[in-house]
Scaffold this motif. Structure first.
Motif, mmCIF file in Angstrom:
data_model
loop_
_atom_site.group_PDB
_atom_site.id
_atom_site.type_symbol
_atom_site.label_atom_id
_atom_site.label_comp_id
_atom_site.label_asym_id
_atom_site.label_seq_id
_atom_site.Cartn_x
_atom_site.Cartn_y
_atom_site.Cartn_z
ATOM 1 N N HIS A 140 -2.266 -9.822 -2.738
ATOM 2 C CA HIS A 140 -3.635 -9.123 -1.821
ATOM 3 C C HIS A 140 -4.712 -10.432 -1.833
ATOM 4 N N SER A 178 -0.720 -0.122 -9.042
ATOM 5 C CA SER A 178 -1.464 -0.823 -10.198
ATOM 6 C C SER A 178 -0.432 -1.844 -10.741
ATOM 7 N N THR A 182 5.398 3.509 -4.250
ATOM 8 C CA THR A 182 5.389 4.020 -5.702
ATOM 9 C C THR A 182 6.746 3.601 -6.069
ATOM 10 N N PRO A 206 0.776 -1.103 0.059
ATOM 11 C CA PRO A 206 0.110 -0.050 -0.027
ATOM 12 C C PRO A 206 0.918 1.391 -0.123
ATOM 13 N N ASN A 219 -6.774 -1.058 2.241
ATOM 14 C CA ASN A 219 -7.490 -0.482 1.390
ATOM 15 C C ASN A 219 -6.944 -0.801 0.001
ATOM 16 N N SER A 220 -7.713 -1.396 -0.629
ATOM 17 C CA SER A 220 -7.229 -1.967 -2.211
ATOM 18 C C SER A 220 -6.840 -0.747 -3.034
ATOM 19 N N GLU A 221 -7.582 0.262 -2.821
ATOM 20 C CA GLU A 221 -7.277 1.625 -3.839
ATOM 21 C C GLU A 221 -5.968 2.081 -3.563
ATOM 22 N N ASP A 222 -5.342 1.669 -2.413
ATOM 23 C CA ASP A 222 -3.990 2.290 -2.010
ATOM 24 C C ASP A 222 -2.809 1.265 -2.548
#
Length: 258
Positions: free
Chosen positions: A57, A75, A31, A28, A69-72
């Motif tokens: 995950h 990609s 970058t 998470p 939080n999968s959005e964190d």
């Protein structure tokens, strides 16, 4: 950090001749830039080996992961970029890309084993001990022996209960047959050496490679067109791009075993 560097220095003073560091990408808020900073610090520490693997995950299987939080999560494209950067930085720093998730300094025995064609891979990763039985201890651990595989109980409670009853904490196993051995050897050669001499397989197992793997070779054609693998008269070669997707490249070998 300083503690890691100090621990590695003490380990070398005590006689440890090969030190490994594990790195996980795909975490998470991670970058490309933040992982690049991590790589710089790791290169400074100069471990003999590195295992750089992708975070899996699976919140439906592992309850603690449900807090994430999968959005964190980065990609798929960013994770692939992280892997490409890792290969670029580590090879520039004098590490040999062994394959999949492993790197080693050029004078490490793992790198030497790959150069001499004696590298092996087991459940723990790449190894120089190809002829050794693997006896696993601990929850969910997998043992590997000439006749097959056995996996331990999946929970701590089951594992302790079996041990207290003086029983092996094995929950399941599978015996391997000749077909498994053929496919296993082909996978080993491709994963460890990025190349396969099909005549060697024919001699060792008494088969005609193109006949035995006729349907599987057809499935490899799209990968050959995508330049992931080269198919020759008596060999298969994994390209540099294909090496990043070696698990997918070797999936075709599982068809006959399913």
């Amino acid at each position: 950090d300083d503690q890691t560097l100090n621990a590695m220095r003490q380990a070398r003073e005590l006689g440890f001749h090969s030190i490994n560091i594990d790195l996980m990408y795909g975490l998470p808020l991670q970058t490309l830039d933040s992982f690049s900073d991590t790589l710089e610090k790791v290169i400074e520490a100069r471990p003999d080996r590195l295992s750089v693997f992708n975070y899996a995950h699976l919140p439906e299987r592992f309850k603690p992961q449900r807090r994430i939080n999968s959005e964190d999560l980065p990609s798929a494209d960013e994770k692939l970029a992280i892997l490409a950067l890792t290969i670029e930085k580590l090879t520039a720093a004098g590490y040999q890309y062994i394959g999949m998730d492993h790197f080693a300094l050029l004078d490490d025995e793992l790198a030497e084993a790959q150069r001499t064609g004696t590298l092996h891979r087991n459940f723990q990763g790449y190894s120089t001990h190809s002829d050794s039985d693997l006896i696993a201890m601990g929850v969910s651990a997998i043992s590997a022996m000439p006749g097959g595989f056995a996996q331990n109980c999946m929970t701590v409670e089951e594992y302790i209960r079996e041990l207290e009853e003086s029983r092996f904490p094995v929950v399941r196993g599978v015996a391997i047959n000749t077909d498994d051995r053929v496919r296993g050897e082909v996978i080993q050669q491709l994963i460890c050496n990025n190349t396969l001499d099909t005549r060697r397989i024919e001699t060792e197992f008494g088969i005609e490679f193109n006949d035995y793997f006729e349907s599987e070779l057809e499935q490899l054609e799209p990968m050959a067109r995508d330049q992931l693998i080269r198919i020759g008269d008596h060999r298969l070669d994994v390209t540099a791009k294909g090496g990043l997707l070696i698990r997918e490249v070797t999936q075709f070998l599982l068809v006959g075993a399913l």
